[in-house]
Design a protein around this motif. Structure first.
Motif, PDB file in Angstrom:
ATOM      1  N   GLU A 190       0.827  -1.209   0.000  1.00 55.52           N
ATOM      2  CA  GLU A 190       0.000   0.000   0.000  1.00 55.52           C
ATOM      3  C   GLU A 190       0.861   1.258   0.000  1.00 55.52           C
ATOM      4  OE1 GLU A 190      -3.757  -2.029   2.393  1.00 55.52           O
ATOM      5  OE2 GLU A 190      -2.050  -1.169   3.476  1.00 55.52           O
ATOM      6  N   MET A 191       1.984   1.207   0.718  1.00 59.67           N
ATOM      7  CA  MET A 191       2.891   2.355   0.709  1.00 59.67           C
ATOM      8  C   MET A 191       3.457   2.597  -0.680  1.00 59.67           C
ATOM      9  SD  MET A 191       4.927   2.075   4.337  1.00 59.67           S
ATOM     10  CE  MET A 191       5.872   3.559   4.052  1.00 59.67           C
ATOM     11  N   GLN A 192       3.648   1.527  -1.437  1.00 57.32           N
ATOM     12  CA  GLN A 192       4.176   1.698  -2.791  1.00 57.32           C
ATOM     13  C   GLN A 192       3.204   2.475  -3.674  1.00 57.32           C
ATOM     14  OE1 GLN A 192       7.233   1.124  -3.966  1.00 57.32           O
ATOM     15  NE2 GLN A 192       7.756   0.543  -1.864  1.00 57.32           N
ATOM     16  N   GLU A 193       1.907   2.379  -3.404  1.00 60.16           N
ATOM     17  CA  GLU A 193       0.935   3.187  -4.135  1.00 60.16           C
ATOM     18  C   GLU A 193       1.166   4.670  -3.867  1.00 60.16           C
ATOM     19  OE1 GLU A 193      -3.217   1.977  -4.196  1.00 60.16           O
ATOM     20  OE2 GLU A 193      -2.668   0.124  -3.160  1.00 60.16           O
ATOM     21  N   VAL A 194       1.423   4.995  -2.614  1.00 62.97           N
ATOM     22  CA  VAL A 194       1.720   6.389  -2.264  1.00 62.97           C
ATOM     23  C   VAL A 194       3.042   6.807  -2.903  1.00 62.97           C
ATOM     24  CG1 VAL A 194       2.129   8.011  -0.368  1.00 62.97           C
ATOM     25  CG2 VAL A 194       0.457   6.165  -0.087  1.00 62.97           C
ATOM     26  N   PHE A 195       4.037   5.933  -2.827  1.00 65.64           N
ATOM     27  CA  PHE A 195       5.349   6.262  -3.392  1.00 65.64           C
ATOM     28  C   PHE A 195       5.255   6.519  -4.893  1.00 65.64           C
ATOM     29  CE2 PHE A 195       8.254   4.039  -0.022  1.00 65.64           C
ATOM     30  CZ  PHE A 195       7.680   4.827   0.951  1.00 65.64           C
ATOM     31  N   ALA A 196       4.420   5.764  -5.593  1.00 65.65           N
ATOM     32  CA  ALA A 196       4.279   5.957  -7.033  1.00 65.65           C
ATOM     33  C   ALA A 196       3.714   7.339  -7.342  1.00 65.65           C
ATOM     34  CB  ALA A 196       3.380   4.876  -7.623  1.00 65.65           C
ATOM     35  N   VAL A 197       2.766   7.789  -6.530  1.00 65.09           N
ATOM     36  CA  VAL A 197       2.210   9.139  -6.704  1.00 65.09           C
ATOM     37  C   VAL A 197       3.290  10.187  -6.454  1.00 65.09           C
ATOM     38  CG1 VAL A 197       0.588  10.810  -5.721  1.00 65.09           C
ATOM     39  CG2 VAL A 197      -0.164   8.474  -6.191  1.00 65.09           C
ATOM     40  N   LEU A 198       4.080   9.995  -5.400  1.00 64.06           N
ATOM     41  CA  LEU A 198       5.131  10.957  -5.077  1.00 64.06           C
ATOM     42  C   LEU A 198       6.234  10.957  -6.134  1.00 64.06           C
ATOM     43  CD1 LEU A 198       5.337  10.384  -1.216  1.00 64.06           C
ATOM     44  CD2 LEU A 198       4.203  12.240  -2.431  1.00 64.06           C
ATOM     45  N   ASP A 199       6.509   9.796  -6.726  1.00 64.16           N
ATOM     46  CA  ASP A 199       7.451   9.738  -7.847  1.00 64.16           C
ATOM     47  C   ASP A 199       6.970  10.637  -8.983  1.00 64.16           C
ATOM     48  OD1 ASP A 199       9.322   7.962  -6.801  1.00 64.16           O
ATOM     49  OD2 ASP A 199       8.338   6.190  -7.603  1.00 64.16           O
ATOM     50  N   ASP A 200       5.700  10.534  -9.323  1.00 61.05           N
ATOM     51  CA  ASP A 200       5.143  11.325 -10.401  1.00 61.05           C
ATOM     52  C   ASP A 200       5.151  12.826 -10.090  1.00 61.05           C
ATOM     53  OD1 ASP A 200       4.714   9.057 -11.915  1.00 61.05           O
ATOM     54  OD2 ASP A 200       2.605   8.860 -11.366  1.00 61.05           O
ATOM     55  N   LEU A 201       5.005  13.152  -8.818  1.00 56.75           N
ATOM     56  CA  LEU A 201       5.015  14.555  -8.413  1.00 56.75           C
ATOM     57  C   LEU A 201       6.422  15.152  -8.468  1.00 56.75           C
ATOM     58  CD1 LEU A 201       2.655  14.679  -5.281  1.00 56.75           C
ATOM     59  CD2 LEU A 201       2.196  15.527  -7.567  1.00 56.75           C
ATOM     60  N   GLY A 202       7.429  14.309  -8.420  1.00 56.34           N
ATOM     61  CA  GLY A 202       8.802  14.808  -8.374  1.00 56.34           C
ATOM     62  C   GLY A 202       9.227  15.198  -6.970  1.00 56.34           C
ATOM     63  N   ALA A 203       8.577  14.609  -5.955  1.00 58.14           N
ATOM     64  CA  ALA A 203       8.953  14.887  -4.571  1.00 58.14           C
ATOM     65  C   ALA A 203      10.371  14.383  -4.305  1.00 58.14           C
ATOM     66  CB  ALA A 203       7.967  14.223  -3.618  1.00 58.14           C
ATOM     67  N   PRO A 204      11.074  14.994  -3.355  1.00 57.50           N
ATOM     68  CA  PRO A 204      12.464  14.575  -3.087  1.00 57.50           C
ATOM     69  C   PRO A 204      12.511  13.197  -2.439  1.00 57.50           C
ATOM     70  CG  PRO A 204      11.735  16.200  -1.468  1.00 57.50           C
ATOM     71  CD  PRO A 204      10.656  16.121  -2.502  1.00 57.50           C
ATOM     72  N   ARG A 205      13.168  12.261  -3.091  1.00 54.42           N
ATOM     73  CA  ARG A 205      13.256  10.886  -2.589  1.00 54.42           C
ATOM     74  C   ARG A 205      14.426  10.773  -1.622  1.00 54.42           C
ATOM     75  NH1 ARG A 205      11.085   5.780  -4.318  1.00 54.42           N
ATOM     76  NH2 ARG A 205      11.405   4.436  -2.490  1.00 54.42           N
TER      77      ARG A 205
END
Length: 314
Positions: A298-313
């Motif tokens: 489920e966290m990976q779903e959130v991470f995928a959204v943040l990847d698309d946003l360009g949030a700092p990893r």
């Protein structure tokens, strides 16, 4: 005017981190606060509510609440104003927690009307009248528009009465579903209160146009630079540009208010906030019952959204 300058910009909803045994992780809390400060949050360009409703403050004991406030004040080191969220239905306990937070260094406390029972406008006024006379910190009134069906929300005549209470210095108010009332409240009361738009960014540009000093922000906890850029655009009067900028958060806001909120796998907003903290390399940790943390999938779903946003990893 001093309060408006201090309580301006993003109003960060600081999460309370817990260990796997659900005890407080105060070291992580301090680290998360310094992360916001390192990202540019400071007095005049941001403040934090710690603890807050989204940050699970209703799960804290009085002793834990004080520990959280003490840690937040120490970590902020005078650079970032601390508003200590306090909630309850026992006025004596609310006063005691607010006074303890003030003595710990919080200049402001955020207090909502009491929950559980419907309350009329006179009852809400009396609640804040007693707090006004009993609490040394400046008080942020926390209106909760989703309780309107029970009458437990602030109407314009009630806000007019509340202006008489000197120690009520800030008003957290506003939502898309009460846009007309929000604008009317801003036009009438933005000179009297440090007005904090409570729409989670949906109508923040409109609120700023009408005199709001700040806006409630979840993303400033995990991406303060993004929210500060939004604030700076509004300060320059670039409202169309600011709206377009902030619309990028739509997919993440859908997680908060849409996909996970309406599915059978309901998540408290804190779970998504804490997953976002994990994405940027900060500690989020679990949430307390009756809610649950996300699984790795489920966290990976959130991470995928943040990847698309360009949030700092992290």
């Amino acid at each position: 005017e001093h309060v408006k300058r201090e309580l301006s910009g993003p109003s960060a909803l600081a999460m309370v981190p817990f260990n796997d045994d659900l005890n407080l992780n105060l070291r992580a809390l301090a680290s998360n606060i310094r992360y916001m400060i390192d990202g540019g949050m400071r007095s005049g360009r941001g403040h934090m509510i710690c603890p807050c409703g989204t940050g699970e403050y209703l799960t804290l004991s009085a002793a834990e609440h004080l520990q959280v406030v003490e840690t937040a004040v120490e970590a902020a080191a005078g650079e970032l104003p601390v508003v200590a969220g306090v909630a309850g239905i026992n006025i004596t306990e609310v006063i005691e927690m607010a006074e303890a937070a003030h003595k710990a260094g919080a200049k402001y406390v955020m207090v909502s009307p009491p929950f559980y029972d419907p309350i009329d406008q006179d009852g809400i006024f009396e609640w804040y009248r007693i707090l006004n006379e009993s609490v040394g910190a400046g008080i942020m009134i926390y209106d909760q528009s989703w309780r309107a069906d029970l009458g437990t929300t602030l109407g314009l005549p009630l806000i007019t009465r509340l202006t008489e209470l000197e120690n009520l210095v800030s008003l957290k108010f506003g939502a898309p579903e009460i846009l007309k009332t929000t604008v009317e409240a801003l036009d009438q009361f933005a000179d009297r209160f440090a007005f904090i738009d409570n729409s989670l960014g949906y109508i923040s540009t409109i609120a700023h146009m009408h005199g709001a000093s700040g806006f409630i922000s979840g993303p400033s906890v995990w991406w303060p630079e993004f929210e500060l850029e939004f604030f700076d655009m509004m300060e320059r009067g670039e409202y169309a540009k600011a709206d377009k900028w902030h619309a990028r958060l739509g997919p993440w806001m859908d997680l908060i208010n849409g996909e996970f909120a309406k599915s059978e796998s309901f998540f408290h907003q804190a779970a998504i906030m804490k997953a976002s903290l994990e994405y940027v390399g900060q500690y989020g940790g679990p949430v307390r019952p009756p809610f649950r943390a996300m699984t790795a999938e489920e966290m990976q779903e959130v991470f995928a959204v943040l990847d698309d946003l360009g949030a700092p990893r992290g």
